[in-house]
Design an enzyme around this catalytic site. Sequence first.
Site, PDB file in Angstrom:
ATOM      1  N   ALA A   1       8.250   3.215  -4.470  1.00  0.00           N
ATOM      2  CA  ALA A   1       6.847   3.041  -4.854  1.00  0.00           C
ATOM      3  C   ALA A   1       5.879   3.673  -3.861  1.00  0.00           C
ATOM      4  O   ALA A   1       4.669   3.522  -3.980  1.00  0.00           O
ATOM      5  CB  ALA A   1       6.526   1.556  -5.008  1.00  0.00           C
TER       6      ALA A   1
ATOM      7  N   ASP B   1       5.470   5.995   9.182  1.00  0.00           N
ATOM      8  CA  ASP B   1       5.873   4.776   8.480  1.00  0.00           C
ATOM      9  C   ASP B   1       6.469   3.742   9.423  1.00  0.00           C
ATOM     10  O   ASP B   1       6.136   2.551   9.361  1.00  0.00           O
ATOM     11  CB  ASP B   1       6.879   5.110   7.376  1.00  0.00           C
ATOM     12  CG  ASP B   1       6.275   5.964   6.283  1.00  0.00           C
ATOM     13  OD1 ASP B   1       5.039   6.129   6.258  1.00  0.00           O
ATOM     14  OD2 ASP B   1       7.048   6.491   5.453  1.00  0.00           O
TER      15      ASP B   1
END
Length: 370
Positions: A110, A159
């Site tokens: 996602a 990230d």
Amino acid sequence: MSGGVWAAPGRVNLIGEHTDYNDGLVMPFALDRTVAATASRRRDGVLRLSSTGTGGRYETVELRVAELTPGHGPRGWTDYPAGVVWALREAGCPVGGADLHYESMLPPGAGLSSSAALEVVTALALDELYGLGLERQRLAGLCHRAENRYAGAPTGIMDQTASACCVEGHALHLDTRDLSRRQIPLDLAAHGLCLLLVDTGVKHSHATGEYGRRRAGCETAARTLGVRALRDIGHEELPEALERLPDPGVRALTRHVVTENRRVERAADALTAGDPRALGPLLTEGHASLRDDFRVSCPELDLAVEASLTAGALGARMTGGGFGGSAIVLTPLPERAAVTEAVRRAFAEASHGEPGISPVQPSGGARRLS
């Protein structure tokens, strides 16, 4: 320590996409959705990884810690935690066996960095179980190495740093060259705004050829221009730099990275000045650049952005690596319902699956739960 429970969040990248592996600037924030790990030490050198899959089904893999080698393990989600163990041991950390069971609130694919959350929660658990005493940025760096070298995904360090280092109520301004960090307050509600996350349901994977080809194109541009990375091309130098790049595809990649770094600077200035509404045009400009120059969007992401803007949003863009995943939408609170309905209606009319739409708030980084 014998065991415990830890959690690491996914992230939304507010702005600064595909700049991290170009030594550039990024500005993510942590989600309140996490990957949790229940972990305990083992004395037999076995790494036992399990998770709850779809329908409550358990998936379990057992590996020998001493035999972990990039490219030789089972392909799939277990490469991420196994890669962390490998990276820790490669760095000289005395990590042995462990039982780790994962429960995730983050949908894979996602664009919310579920893989980095999986890596960071593994590293944090092992750090405490084995008393390693790793500083958070060092922990993030080892997780990044695991993703690049063991899992084979050519991503940047954003990230992992976001999952490990974010602070509640703030966006993280990160310089991926020197790893300097600045926490910038992000209180949209105080200004009558909210940020919606639109999960298109289109799955993506960072460990694909398309992602790697774009990174290679950026590296080609840097070599041609005689710089260490595209970060070294200033915004005012962009027209001259583009003239020196013969390949139109490489020119487009370069244009995105240089202009995106500038958008991060402008976004940080706007938030610091207490003007979050100014983020709107920057988000929309960023999406156009990702769509047209970097070419990592998809019809569902474009539709989410277009429908949101038509319904009164201040700005919107895809977030994450692209090729699917999610979009973020900055909207005045009074327009939230109308924007949500407009996106759902647009997806239905286009015969796409129903998108998941929810507000998101900047949350804290990885932590021990119990």
